[in-house]
Design an enzyme around this catalytic site. Structure first.
Site, PDB file in Angstrom:
ATOM      1  N   HIS A   8       0.853  -1.182   0.000  1.00 23.26           N
ATOM      2  CA  HIS A   8       0.000   0.000   0.000  1.00 23.26           C
ATOM      3  C   HIS A   8       0.891   1.234   0.000  1.00 23.26           C
ATOM      4  O   HIS A   8       1.938   1.242   0.644  1.00 23.26           O
ATOM      5  CB  HIS A   8      -0.915   0.012   1.237  1.00 23.26           C
ATOM      6  CG  HIS A   8      -2.066   0.934   1.093  1.00 23.26           C
ATOM      7  ND1 HIS A   8      -1.976   2.270   1.380  1.00 23.26           N
ATOM      8  CD2 HIS A   8      -3.332   0.720   0.643  1.00 23.26           C
ATOM      9  CE1 HIS A   8      -3.135   2.843   1.130  1.00 23.26           C
ATOM     10  NE2 HIS A   8      -3.976   1.917   0.673  1.00 23.26           N
TER      11      HIS A   8
ATOM     12  N   ASP B 115      -7.930  -5.472   0.263  1.00 24.59           N
ATOM     13  CA  ASP B 115      -8.411  -6.298  -0.847  1.00 24.59           C
ATOM     14  C   ASP B 115      -8.043  -7.763  -0.691  1.00 24.59           C
ATOM     15  O   ASP B 115      -8.672  -8.628  -1.294  1.00 24.59           O
ATOM     16  CB  ASP B 115      -7.856  -5.768  -2.172  1.00 24.59           C
ATOM     17  CG  ASP B 115      -8.421  -4.401  -2.477  1.00 24.59           C
ATOM     18  OD1 ASP B 115      -9.615  -4.208  -2.228  1.00 24.59           O
ATOM     19  OD2 ASP B 115      -7.665  -3.533  -2.947  1.00 24.59           O
TER      20      ASP B 115
HETATM   21  N1  ACO Z   1       4.131  -7.956  -4.750  1.00 29.24           N
HETATM   22  C1  ACO Z   1       5.492  -7.989  -4.910  1.00 29.24           C
HETATM   23  N2  ACO Z   1       6.291  -6.901  -4.821  1.00 29.24           N
HETATM   24  C2  ACO Z   1       5.688  -5.717  -4.570  1.00 29.24           C
HETATM   25  C3  ACO Z   1       4.296  -5.600  -4.382  1.00 29.24           C
HETATM   26  C4  ACO Z   1       3.516  -6.772  -4.471  1.00 29.24           C
HETATM   27  N3  ACO Z   1       2.184  -6.727  -4.310  1.00 29.24           N
HETATM   28  N4  ACO Z   1       3.976  -4.301  -4.151  1.00 29.24           N
HETATM   29  C5  ACO Z   1       5.130  -3.629  -4.179  1.00 29.24           C
HETATM   30  N5  ACO Z   1       6.176  -4.477  -4.429  1.00 29.24           N
HETATM   31  C6  ACO Z   1       7.604  -4.122  -4.473  1.00 29.24           C
HETATM   32  C7  ACO Z   1       7.945  -3.396  -5.759  1.00 29.24           C
HETATM   33  O1  ACO Z   1       8.346  -4.269  -6.773  1.00 29.24           O
HETATM   34  C8  ACO Z   1       9.060  -2.488  -5.276  1.00 29.24           C
HETATM   35  O2  ACO Z   1      10.220  -3.297  -5.148  1.00 29.24           O
HETATM   36  P1  ACO Z   1      11.695  -2.685  -5.449  1.00 29.24           P
HETATM   37  O3  ACO Z   1      11.905  -1.665  -4.372  1.00 29.24           O
HETATM   38  O4  ACO Z   1      12.612  -3.847  -5.378  1.00 29.24           O
HETATM   39  O5  ACO Z   1      11.620  -2.058  -6.824  1.00 29.24           O
HETATM   40  C9  ACO Z   1       8.645  -2.092  -3.857  1.00 29.24           C
HETATM   41  O6  ACO Z   1       7.826  -3.189  -3.408  1.00 29.24           O
HETATM   42  C10 ACO Z   1       7.846  -0.786  -3.778  1.00 29.24           C
HETATM   43  O7  ACO Z   1       6.744  -0.867  -4.700  1.00 29.24           O
HETATM   44  P2  ACO Z   1       6.052   0.390  -5.369  1.00 29.24           P
HETATM   45  O8  ACO Z   1       5.266  -0.076  -6.559  1.00 29.24           O
HETATM   46  O9  ACO Z   1       7.075   1.474  -5.573  1.00 29.24           O
HETATM   47  O10 ACO Z   1       5.073   0.871  -4.198  1.00 29.24           O
HETATM   48  P3  ACO Z   1       3.870   1.887  -4.337  1.00 29.24           P
HETATM   49  O11 ACO Z   1       3.656   2.451  -2.980  1.00 29.24           O
HETATM   50  O12 ACO Z   1       4.092   2.828  -5.467  1.00 29.24           O
HETATM   51  O13 ACO Z   1       2.653   0.935  -4.768  1.00 29.24           O
HETATM   52  C11 ACO Z   1       0.776  -0.534  -4.693  1.00 29.24           C
HETATM   53  C12 ACO Z   1       1.622   0.516  -3.942  1.00 29.24           C
HETATM   54  C13 ACO Z   1       0.349   0.017  -6.061  1.00 29.24           C
HETATM   55  C14 ACO Z   1      -0.479  -0.813  -3.868  1.00 29.24           C
HETATM   56  C15 ACO Z   1       1.626  -1.832  -4.867  1.00 29.24           C
HETATM   57  O14 ACO Z   1       2.051  -2.325  -3.593  1.00 29.24           O
HETATM   58  C16 ACO Z   1       0.876  -2.917  -5.642  1.00 29.24           C
HETATM   59  O15 ACO Z   1       0.912  -2.930  -6.868  1.00 29.24           O
HETATM   60  N6  ACO Z   1       0.201  -3.871  -4.914  1.00 29.24           N
HETATM   61  C17 ACO Z   1      -0.581  -4.912  -5.554  1.00 29.24           C
HETATM   62  C18 ACO Z   1      -1.937  -4.371  -5.992  1.00 29.24           C
HETATM   63  C19 ACO Z   1      -2.855  -4.097  -4.833  1.00 29.24           C
HETATM   64  O16 ACO Z   1      -3.044  -4.912  -3.928  1.00 29.24           O
HETATM   65  N7  ACO Z   1      -3.481  -2.917  -4.874  1.00 29.24           N
HETATM   66  C20 ACO Z   1      -4.492  -2.510  -3.872  1.00 29.24           C
HETATM   67  C21 ACO Z   1      -4.035  -1.371  -3.048  1.00 29.24           C
HETATM   68  S1  ACO Z   1      -5.191  -1.004  -1.781  1.00 29.24           S
HETATM   69  C22 ACO Z   1      -6.403  -0.150  -2.604  1.00 29.24           C
HETATM   70  O17 ACO Z   1      -6.219   0.563  -3.551  1.00 29.24           O
HETATM   71  C23 ACO Z   1      -7.728  -0.280  -2.041  1.00 29.24           C
END
Ligand code: ACO
Length: 427
Positions: free
Chosen positions: A316, A373
């Site tokens: 998140h 979620d």
């Molecule tokens: N699975 C594996 N790795 C992940 C995940 C995941 N679900 N989420 C983030 N990471 C990793 C990224 O690859 C990144 O790794 P790195 O530092 O080695 O490059 C690091 O964690 C940071 O990720 P970002 O994408 O920069 O984090 P951001 O805060 O921008 O994104 C988000 C948040 C979009 C929710 C992301 O965690 C994601 O895509 N999660 C999966 C989708 C999801 O569950 N979305 C629902 C969110 S809650 C809502 O909207 C109600």
């Protein structure tokens, strides 16, 4: 200059620029950079607005480090466990929890406003079979604006409230119609005798004539525990400060468009799998993984920097310790396990993912925890709600938040059209 300020120095010419610090009632202080470009000729660069407060708001507060969420100052744990979704709607809309009489009035008003204009009903027939309910929902909410064009400009609190209550009341009906159209089955009209959440479940499940499935034991009833579970899910989704879809709603509000068009834009933004669409993706992913013994291989895929596979329902932007909504749902899921027969292969896969990921250095070091979620999908599946309706359910819960944010934007004299700048890197 107020007592707290910030000085920015341009190291090329040693020019000093001083900016006031704005203090909220909770959360980090904010540097007021509104005149920065005029003063210095520089823009600030902040893709995804990770450090930018786009507005001042009194509605919802999140402390991502502490895993705290409050509506109008009240912790979500208290609101979700002690108050109904409609009480939470009233709180978010007006700033106060309703007393008994106010709740009764609000409930009755919502029941009476749940019906749709017959003209709007015909709109559903133009969509193809199997149309995704999110697409139909967004289109129908835009169409709804044509029936209430007087809401384009609200003049006083009464007209703001009427406009807001109308959309809160009609969204479940539109969502249920969108779903029934996607199956090609007749619509069920709202039942004025039923409360908000039971009414929605009835419009989803009932046979023509409004009766439930019939077996040798008689008509199946919607269980109290099902109503409570879905009501809690609505409450947990009701608002979430300046998230992606709310930012879209405020952006559309800033152009002066009709409020229901702004809500429709919020619905479209919510659909994406990085946002509200994640709840549908979580179950799709659990189904794809298929069995507990395959979980470890998928965890390895999620950790692989050369693989764009992500664990849906993990991570998140704001919560970096835990998502308090996920905690409430995890407890609810445990409570409901017996009564709703939640035990399933999907649940076992989810439990295994949780167990491995929460003890794995990759997820721990990146603060990746299950978000709301991750749990909603399992609970909604047990409530007989199909995957394609998971994000529309999020929409039903979130509508009060979007519309209250729309009103707050309109009533804030400092609001401006959303028009960010860019760092140009082309020819
Ligand atoms: N699975 C594996 N790795 C992940 C995940 C995941 N679900 N989420 C983030 N990471 C990793 C990224 O690859 C990144 O790794 P790195 O530092 O080695 O490059 C690091 O964690 C940071 O990720 P970002 O994408 O920069 O984090 P951001 O805060 O921008 O994104 C988000 C948040 C979009 C929710 C992301 O965690 C994601 O895509 N999660 C999966 C989708 C999801 O569950 N979305 C629902 C969110 S809650 C809502 O909207 C109600």
């Amino acid at each position: 200059m107020p007592t707290k300020s910030f000085t920015l120095i341009d190291n090329q010419n040693n020019k000093h620029y001083e900016y006031p610090v704005m203090e909220g009632t909770r959360g980090p202080s904010v540097l007021d950079l509104r005149t920065f470009f005029k003063d210095s000729g520089f823009f600030t660069y902040d893709p995804g607005f990770t450090s930018t407060a786009s507005c001042a708001s009194k509605i919802t507060f999140i402390d991502g480090e502490k895993g705290e969420l409050r509506y109008r100052g009240i912790p979500i744990e208290e609101l979700a466990l002690k108050h109904s979704y409609l009480e939470n709607c009233y709180l978010i809309l007006t700033g106060e929890l309703p007393d008994k009489a106010a709740l009764l009035d609000f409930d009755l008003e919502i029941r009476h406003r749940a019906f749709l204009h017959e003209g709007l009903r015909h709109l559903f027939s133009v969509f193809p079979d199997n149309a995704h309910p999110m697409a139909t929902l967004a289109a129908a909410v835009t169409a709804l604006s044509t029936f209430y064009d007087d809401h384009e400009i609200c003049h006083d609190e009464i007209s703001y409230q009427e406009m807001a209550r109308r959309i809160i009341a009609k969204i479940p009906t539109i969502a249920a119609f969108a779903y029934r159209h996607s199956l090609g089955i007749p619509f069920i009209q709202p039942d004025i005798d039923l409360g908000f959440t039971e009414n929605f479940l009835t419009m989803m499940r009932a046979y023509p004539g409004g009766k439930m499935h019939l077996s040798a034991k008689g008509h199946e009833e919607i269980k109290e525990v099902e109503i409570r579970a879905l009501d809690t899910i609505f409450t947990l989704h009701a608002d979430h400060e300046q998230n992606a879809s709310t930012t879209v709603v405020r952006g559309v509000a800033s152009t002066g468009a009709h409020p229901y068009v702004a809500i429709s834009s919020g619905i479209s933004a919510l659909w994406g799998r990085a946002h509200g669409g994640a709840n549908e993706s979580v179950i799709a992913q659990l189904e794809y993984i298929g069995s507990v013994d395959k979980v470890e291989a998928f965890i390895e895929k999620a950790k692989d920097p050369n693989d764009d596979f992500r664990l849906m329902g993990f991570g998140h932007r704001v919560y970096k310790n835990f998502d308090p909504r996920a905690k409430i749902l995890k407890n609810l899921q445990d409570e409901l396990r017996e009564e709703l027969g939640l035990d399933s292969e999907l649940m076992a896969i989810a439990r295994k993912i949780e167990e491995i990921a929460m003890n794995d250095a990759y997820f721990i070091s990146r603060n990746l925890y299950p978000n709301i979620d991750f749990y909603t999908g399992i609970i909604l599946t047990a409530l007989q709600i199909p995957k394609s309706m998971f994000t529309p359910i999020f929409v039903i819960g979130r509508t009060v938040g979007w519309i209250t944010q729309w009103i707050e934007f309109k009533q804030d004299s400092t609001s401006k059209i959303a028009r960010p700048r860019q760092l140009y890197t082309g020819n």
